[in-house]
Scaffold this active site. Structure first.
Site, short mmCIF file in Angstrom:
data_model
loop_
_atom_site.label_atom_id
_atom_site.label_comp_id
_atom_site.label_asym_id
_atom_site.label_seq_id
_atom_site.Cartn_x
_atom_site.Cartn_y
_atom_site.Cartn_z
N LYS A 45 -51.12 10.44 24.07
CA LYS A 45 -51.15 11.85 24.43
C LYS A 45 -52.59 12.36 24.54
CE LYS A 45 -47.04 12.72 21.65
NZ LYS A 45 -46.57 13.40 20.42
N GLU A 101 -59.25 7.90 29.28
CA GLU A 101 -58.97 7.87 27.85
C GLU A 101 -59.77 8.96 27.14
OE1 GLU A 101 -57.13 7.13 25.51
OE2 GLU A 101 -57.59 5.19 24.58
N ASP A 102 -59.19 9.55 26.09
CA ASP A 102 -59.92 10.58 25.35
C ASP A 102 -61.10 10.00 24.58
OD1 ASP A 102 -58.25 9.18 23.63
OD2 ASP A 102 -57.46 10.94 22.60
N ILE A 103 -60.84 8.88 23.88
CA ILE A 103 -61.88 8.33 23.02
C ILE A 103 -61.71 6.81 22.91
CG2 ILE A 103 -60.54 8.78 20.90
CD1 ILE A 103 -63.24 9.45 19.53
N VAL A 104 -62.80 6.11 22.92
CA VAL A 104 -62.74 4.66 22.70
C VAL A 104 -63.33 4.38 21.33
CG1 VAL A 104 -63.36 2.37 23.49
CG2 VAL A 104 -62.96 4.16 25.14
N ASP A 105 -62.50 3.79 20.49
CA ASP A 105 -62.85 3.53 19.10
C ASP A 105 -63.02 2.02 18.95
OD1 ASP A 105 -63.15 4.38 16.42
OD2 ASP A 105 -61.05 4.02 15.98
N GLY A 107 -61.57 -0.10 20.87
CA GLY A 107 -61.52 -0.63 22.23
C GLY A 107 -60.22 -1.36 22.52
N LEU A 108 -59.38 -1.52 21.49
CA LEU A 108 -58.15 -2.31 21.64
C LEU A 108 -57.17 -1.70 22.64
CD1 LEU A 108 -57.74 -3.23 17.87
CD2 LEU A 108 -58.15 -4.86 19.73
N ASP A 161 -55.85 14.26 18.11
CA ASP A 161 -55.08 14.75 16.97
C ASP A 161 -55.45 14.09 15.66
OD1 ASP A 161 -53.94 12.16 17.71
OD2 ASP A 161 -52.38 12.63 16.25
P1 IMP Z 1 -58.88 2.32 19.99
O1 IMP Z 1 -57.75 1.50 20.52
O2 IMP Z 1 -59.21 1.94 18.56
O3 IMP Z 1 -60.09 2.32 20.87
O4 IMP Z 1 -58.36 3.77 19.82
C1 IMP Z 1 -58.05 4.55 20.85
C2 IMP Z 1 -57.13 5.68 20.43
O5 IMP Z 1 -57.21 5.97 19.04
C3 IMP Z 1 -57.54 6.95 21.12
O6 IMP Z 1 -56.88 7.09 22.34
C4 IMP Z 1 -57.11 8.01 20.15
O7 IMP Z 1 -55.78 8.37 20.38
C5 IMP Z 1 -57.22 7.36 18.81
N1 IMP Z 1 -58.48 7.74 18.14
C6 IMP Z 1 -59.57 6.97 17.93
N2 IMP Z 1 -60.52 7.64 17.29
C7 IMP Z 1 -60.04 8.88 17.09
C8 IMP Z 1 -60.58 10.08 16.49
O8 IMP Z 1 -61.72 10.14 16.00
N3 IMP Z 1 -59.76 11.16 16.49
C9 IMP Z 1 -58.52 11.15 17.01
N4 IMP Z 1 -57.99 10.06 17.58
C10 IMP Z 1 -58.73 8.94 17.63
#
Ligand code: IMP
Length: 167
Positions: A45, A101-105, A107-108, A161
């Site tokens: 979302k 994408e809103d945010i890449v953490d 990267g998975l 969120d």
């Molecule tokens: P990844 O797969 O770890 O890169 O995470 C991606 C998803 O994790 C994002 O699309 C977000 O929905 C969620 N996410 C990662 N970091 C945050 C954050 O700081 N706040 C809220 N959601 C996050």
């Protein structure tokens, strides 16, 4: 833990900073895809607000679709497991895709979706992310359009969120 205390909030970027950045990214995308078809794919979302603002700054006949994946559940830690909960409505074969994408953490999520979408035979695929947390990365992913790079902190708002709240 279900709520974040009011005192936990700190403004990272103002409405104006976000708006200016999106105008800038939109101009670049408009330039890059001037002679191409373009389909924006928002990852739900979290990306719904970003996509809504971004496509209005892309001055092309852009198609939009959404895909929903499960990621964090109610915790602030990535499980590393990605599952498609709602697939695309349209066929992307032969189309130029921009995955938003809103945010890449870690990267998975992006890596999983890039591989999944590539298997559907698009003409090209690029990525656009509002926030990049490079320190949290577990797998390398290409980011073609980036809003802001931030530290490894948990952020909410503008679609993001905490336990489905504070978007
Ligand atoms: P990844 O797969 O770890 O890169 O995470 C991606 C998803 O994790 C994002 O699309 C977000 O929905 C969620 N996410 C990662 N970091 C945050 C954050 O700081 N706040 C809220 N959601 C996050």
């Amino acid at each position: 833990m279900g709520e974040l205390g009011e005192s936990a909030f700190k403004i990272l970027f103002t409405e104006e900073q976000i708006k200016n950045k999106i105008v800038e990214i939109g101009m670049q995308i408009t330039k890059d895809y001037k002679r191409e078809n373009l389909t924006v794919i928002g990852i739900l979302k979290g990306a719904f607000i970003f996509v809504a603002d971004l496509i209005r700054q892309i001055h092309l006949p852009v198609a939009v679709d959404f895909i929903a994946v499960s990621s964090y559940g109610s915790a602030t830690q990535s499980s590393g497991e990605v599952k498609i909960i709602k697939d695309l409505d349209i066929s992307v074969k032969g189309r130029n895709l921009l995955l938003v994408e809103d945010i890449v953490d870690t990267g998975l999520t992006l890596k999983y979706l890039l591989e999944n979408l590539k298997s559907r035979d698009p003409a090209s695929i690029k990525t656009c992310v509002l926030l990049d947390k490079p320190q949290a990365r577990k797998v390398e992913v290409p980011i073609n359009y980036r809003g802001f790079t931030i530290d490894n902190v948990f952020v909410v708002g503008y679609g993001l969120d905490y336990d489905q709240k504070y978007r």
